[in-house]
Design a protein around this motif. Structure first.
Motif, PDB file in Angstrom:
ATOM      1  N   ALA A 202      89.341  93.403  21.584  1.00 46.83           N
ATOM      2  CA  ALA A 202      88.050  93.420  20.877  1.00 46.83           C
ATOM      3  C   ALA A 202      88.253  93.246  19.374  1.00 46.83           C
ATOM      4  N   GLY A 203      89.245  93.948  18.815  1.00 45.68           N
ATOM      5  CA  GLY A 203      89.505  93.837  17.385  1.00 45.68           C
ATOM      6  C   GLY A 203      90.005  92.471  16.968  1.00 45.68           C
ATOM      7  N   GLY A 206      86.533  90.237  16.757  1.00 46.57           N
ATOM      8  CA  GLY A 206      85.365  90.749  16.049  1.00 46.57           C
ATOM      9  C   GLY A 206      84.341  91.451  16.915  1.00 46.57           C
ATOM     10  N   ALA A 207      84.765  91.969  18.063  1.00 47.26           N
ATOM     11  CA  ALA A 207      83.862  92.721  18.942  1.00 47.26           C
ATOM     12  C   ALA A 207      84.126  94.214  18.789  1.00 47.26           C
ATOM     13  N   SER A 208      83.161  95.036  19.201  1.00 43.64           N
ATOM     14  CA  SER A 208      83.294  96.483  19.064  1.00 43.64           C
ATOM     15  C   SER A 208      83.929  97.130  20.289  1.00 43.64           C
ATOM     16  N   SER A 209      83.928  96.442  21.435  1.00 42.11           N
ATOM     17  CA  SER A 209      84.494  96.983  22.662  1.00 42.11           C
ATOM     18  C   SER A 209      84.762  95.847  23.634  1.00 42.11           C
ATOM     19  N   ASP A 212      81.596  94.409  24.747  1.00 39.85           N
ATOM     20  CA  ASP A 212      80.974  93.626  23.675  1.00 39.85           C
ATOM     21  C   ASP A 212      81.543  92.215  23.628  1.00 39.85           C
TER      22      ASP A 212
END
Length: 489
Positions: A202-203, A206-209, A212
């Motif tokens: 995710a990181g 650019g996602a939060s989870s 996501d």
């Protein structure tokens, strides 16, 4: 660092596999070498059988398919669950036939049940052809890993030859026992690697989870999560999904190496326990598809747009060298373990069901030597196929399932219909291959049954022709022995 870690994982696993096989017993006969002495327990059988979920077809192929097509990659979920359900019924019957009659290969089953050695030869040749196509999957993937670790200066031919040589060395001396140990190492490592990638992916995009990542993929590429996916022109609709999944499920246990693995189990309970838990294991495809979507969000573009290299390229672009090395080494095992089992099976079939009928009285030692020599030839053919095409691993896999599906009616009829006989089964096989391979037939299916999987259509024609011939031309019923196993079950 990448090369060192990759070699450490591969060579360490090979050394452990050889030590494990030596501790168990030396493979002195073809049966010991090919089916592990018919003694595998729940854990070992699990890693060999259910562990088929973690192969290059699954990890590199499905993730690349998700990157290129989106929702059609969900085929992995449906086909594995259907296969396990069918396997709960079918695998114990295959195992029982092999135990009682001393069968080693799939072609043995056909020759013994239908009392026709010539049918065993036909089935053996057809099975070898399908296996070589499946070996192609592993060599394609392993070649990509070789070029990742050694550098792009390595030519595709050199990479493919290195891949084939390592695969042969992996299983050449110890047979199925070495593959069983390596399968366990491969599955444990892959679970850890997939978990590590998913926890950090995710990181990277650019996602939060993890969930996501799916949302971002849908927002960025509308339609990615529903059929027909990102490429509607490919014709991968819900109709394609259902027919392709059914074809894979019906053909999965007909693949000669899966058939042969059934013979290696120590008991019927071992087989049934594996079938019960296998659908749960297939949930790991959620994470594999997740990685394909993440690669799409990251803008990953492998060299030449090769879908098979998407996940390798994504990891190489976004992770440190030590992580790349661990992933590359584990991915090597994903190709080496199933590839070695495939070659082992093809070699066993060739010596036992193609050569032996022509050279009666061949000793076990001679059979073992012929099997090992044939493995080298089949690996060479797979290398040649690898250099001649650039299809995705999923497309190659579906081709193998379609080809081996022509043997499926003969297996199911053996357990369900006492009237089936060798001539009818052979007629069905011929009709099925004509329906599958003739260009005119393929054009007809596209017109009459658009978006249907051609392998399922050909299998249905195979079964219909076989049934018709058996009805019109009755033959003396042959069973496995004095007891009729069909009536019992």
């Amino acid at each position: 660092m990448i090369l060192a870690l990759t070699l450490s994982i591969v060579l360490g696993t090979m050394a452990g596999a050889l030590l494990y096989s030596r501790r168990q017993a030396r493979a002195r006969t073809l049966a010991d070498w090919a089916v592990g002495g018919r003694r595998f327990g729940v854990l070992v059988f699990w890693f060999l059988n259910a562990g088929e979920i973690y192969t290059t077809f699954a990890v590199l192929g499905i993730s690349g398919f998700a990157w290129a097509h989106g929702a059609p990659a969900y085929l992995a979920f449906t086909s594995v669950s259907l296969s396990a359900t069918l396997g709960y019924w079918l695998m114990p019957r295959i195992w029982d036939a092999g135990r009682r009659r001393g069968l080693v290969t799939q072609a043995d089953f056909f020759a013994d049940h239908y009392q026709a050695t010539w049918l065993g030869v036909v089935v053996g040749i057809a099975g070898i052809a399908a296996l070589v196509v499946y070996v192609q999957i592993q060599i394609v993937a392993l070649s990509l890993i070789v070029r990742l670790t050694l550098g792009p200066d390595v030519s595709p031919l050199a990479a493919a030859l290195i891949a084939a040589a390592v695969m042969l060395a992996f299983v050449y001396f110890a047979g199925l026992r070495s593959a069983a140990f390596a399968a366990g190492v491969k599955d444990v490592l892959m679970l850890l690697v997939v978990a590590g990638l998913c926890l950090t992916v995710a990181g990277k995009v650019g996602a939060s989870s993890m969930l996501d990542v799916y949302r971002l993929a849908q927002d960025t590429h509308p339609g990615i999560g529903s059929f027909p996916g990102l490429q509607p022109e490919a014709g991968m609709s819900t109709t394609w999904l259902m027919t392709a999944a059914l074809n894979v499920a019906l053909g999965n246990w007909i693949l000669p190496h899966m058939f042969q693995l059934c013979f290696s189990a120590g008991s019927e309970a071992t087989i049934r326990r594996n079938a019960i838990w296998q659908p749960i294991y297939s949930l790991s495809y959620f994470f594999i598809i997740l990685m394909g979507f993440a690669a799409l969000l990251a803008g990953t573009v492998p060299d030449g747009g090769d879908t098979n290299a998407v996940l390798l390229q994504f990891v190489a672009d976004r992770y440190p060298p030590w992580a790349i090395g661990i992933f590359a080494g584990t991915a090597c095992l994903l190709a080496l373990v199933p590839g070695s089992v495939l070659l082992l099976t093809a070699g066993s079939i060739f010596s036992r069901n193609v050569v032996l009928p022509l050279r009666q009285g061949m000793s076990d030692r001679a059979s073992l030597l012929v099997s090992r020599g044939a493995m080298i030839v089949f690996a060479g053919i797979a290398v040649w196929l690898t250099l001649g095409g650039s299809r995705s691993l999923v497309e190659i896999g579906l081709s193998a399932y379609a080809a081996i599906g022509m043997l499926a009616p003969g297996v199911y009829f053996a357990f369900l219909w006492k009237r089936a006989h060798a001539a009818g089964i052979f007629a069905g096989i011929v009709a099925g291959y004509l329906a599958l391979l003739l260009p005119q037939a393929q054009a007809l299916w596209n017109q009459l049954l658009p978006q249907w999987d051609h392998g399922l259509i050909a299998m249905a024609i195979d079964a219909a022709v076989a049934a018709a011939v058996c009805l019109v031309w009755p033959a003396k019923i042959q069973a496995f022995g004095h007891e009729n196993h069909i009536a019992q079950t």
